[in-house]
Design an enzyme around this catalytic site. Sequence first.
Site, mmCIF file in Angstrom:
data_model
loop_
_atom_site.group_PDB
_atom_site.id
_atom_site.type_symbol
_atom_site.label_atom_id
_atom_site.label_comp_id
_atom_site.label_asym_id
_atom_site.label_seq_id
_atom_site.Cartn_x
_atom_site.Cartn_y
_atom_site.Cartn_z
ATOM 1 N N HIS A 1 -7.088 -4.683 10.303
ATOM 2 C CA HIS A 1 -6.858 -4.629 8.851
ATOM 3 C C HIS A 1 -5.591 -5.349 8.422
ATOM 4 O O HIS A 1 -4.631 -5.462 9.181
ATOM 5 C CB HIS A 1 -6.866 -3.182 8.334
ATOM 6 C CG HIS A 1 -5.698 -2.333 8.722
ATOM 7 N ND1 HIS A 1 -5.792 -0.972 8.913
ATOM 8 C CD2 HIS A 1 -4.387 -2.620 8.961
ATOM 9 C CE1 HIS A 1 -4.608 -0.488 9.231
ATOM 10 N NE2 HIS A 1 -3.738 -1.466 9.265
ATOM 11 N N ASP B 1 0.813 -1.213 0.000
ATOM 12 C CA ASP B 1 0.000 0.000 0.000
ATOM 13 C C ASP B 1 0.852 1.271 0.000
ATOM 14 O O ASP B 1 2.069 1.227 0.209
ATOM 15 C CB ASP B 1 -0.945 0.007 1.216
ATOM 16 C CG ASP B 1 -0.293 -0.561 2.481
ATOM 17 O OD1 ASP B 1 0.950 -0.533 2.576
ATOM 18 O OD2 ASP B 1 -1.022 -1.031 3.360
ATOM 19 N N GLU C 1 -9.778 -1.855 5.379
ATOM 20 C CA GLU C 1 -10.427 -1.452 6.619
ATOM 21 C C GLU C 1 -11.704 -2.260 6.840
ATOM 22 O O GLU C 1 -12.155 -2.962 5.921
ATOM 23 C CB GLU C 1 -10.726 0.055 6.560
ATOM 24 C CG GLU C 1 -9.478 0.926 6.385
ATOM 25 C CD GLU C 1 -8.542 0.938 7.602
ATOM 26 O OE1 GLU C 1 -8.422 -0.087 8.299
ATOM 27 O OE2 GLU C 1 -7.906 1.974 7.842
ATOM 28 N N ASP D 1 -7.308 -2.139 14.062
ATOM 29 C CA ASP D 1 -8.705 -2.422 13.712
ATOM 30 C C ASP D 1 -8.847 -3.755 12.971
ATOM 31 O O ASP D 1 -9.897 -4.050 12.419
ATOM 32 C CB ASP D 1 -9.294 -1.278 12.866
ATOM 33 C CG ASP D 1 -8.595 -1.132 11.517
ATOM 34 O OD1 ASP D 1 -7.625 -1.883 11.240
ATOM 35 O OD2 ASP D 1 -9.017 -0.266 10.716
HETATM 36 C C1 F6R Z 1 1.585 -1.448 6.022
HETATM 37 C C2 F6R Z 1 0.301 -2.126 6.146
HETATM 38 C C3 F6R Z 1 -0.462 -2.129 7.422
HETATM 39 C C4 F6R Z 1 0.394 -2.422 8.645
HETATM 40 C C5 F6R Z 1 -0.437 -2.387 9.922
HETATM 41 C C6 F6R Z 1 0.419 -2.558 11.161
HETATM 42 O O1 F6R Z 1 2.123 -1.596 4.742
HETATM 43 O O2 F6R Z 1 -0.153 -2.684 5.192
HETATM 44 O O3 F6R Z 1 -1.521 -3.048 7.343
HETATM 45 O O4 F6R Z 1 0.975 -3.687 8.500
HETATM 46 O O5 F6R Z 1 -1.130 -1.185 10.012
HETATM 47 O O6 F6R Z 1 1.278 -1.466 11.298
HETATM 48 P P1 F6R Z 1 2.402 -1.429 12.428
HETATM 49 O O7 F6R Z 1 3.364 -2.502 12.067
HETATM 50 O O8 F6R Z 1 3.023 -0.071 12.322
HETATM 51 O O9 F6R Z 1 1.722 -1.690 13.718
#
Ligand code: F6R
Length: 263
Positions: A138, A67, A143, A136
């Site tokens: 994801h 992403d 989301e 959340d």
């Molecule tokens: C990032 C992504 C997100 C993160 C998730 C956890 O490329 O796709 O889904 O993996 O938000 O983020 P952290 O590791 O910062 O807790």
Amino acid sequence: MEITIARSYEEMSAISAGIIAREIKRKHDLVLGLATGDTPVGTYKELVKIFKEEGLDFSKVTTFNLDEYVGLPPLHKNSYNYFMWENLFKHINITPSKVFVPQGNTEDPEEFCAWYEAQIKKAGGIDLQILGIGGDGHIAFNEPGSSFASPTRVKALFEQTIVDNSRFFDKKEDVPRFAITMGVGTILEAKKILMIVNGKRKADVVAQFIEGPVTSQITASALQLHRHVNVVLDAEAASRLKRTEYYNWVRDNKHLVQKEVGR
Ligand code: F6R
């Protein structure tokens, strides 16, 4: 799902990097899906170490990132493209033309997303997809409520994600409200998946996605439908799981399967 509970963040990172390195050694032109965020930083450090100490060859590996924030140019310090170069790419012998990160400042996001999906297919599909999980539930920026069939597209960020990710920005208002993200459908098409999770703040959502129902409200629960998922957790992230004894037994007794099959 194969669940591995590590004692610490460091051990979780070493195990995850070991899994990635093993796949690259097995297939030199691996198509590797990558995640950003705090979680994989240690894993990428370990991969750099394996590159430096053991000469792990990334030159034929193709990468696709999950992403990118809409509106951020590739060299913006908060862009995921920048993150990847700082934390991994600039330290290894990756071939720049084999690196794909969604372009946040594309003029035509819809056309770009279709192109990105086509590039993944052209590369032969993702062999191993690395994932983290959001507060959340994801995966990527899928989301709550995202379709399990969704392709790469633009998604509006959930309020909790904006709050969670504001730690990387000067202020919450600077966090972009939209992102280009691989879909749940894109992720489920990967041949293998490696989910990495650490920290107490993820313990509830980890229990929900591994032991709760499959629901688009926790998009990581879609991984229950995938054939080949490794989840590597630290002890804090695993602290609300109910069946840890079973997961540990399975991990420690894999060799018995061979014995049983050989009978
Ligand atoms: C990032 C992504 C997100 C993160 C998730 C956890 O490329 O796709 O889904 O993996 O938000 O983020 P952290 O590791 O910062 O807790």
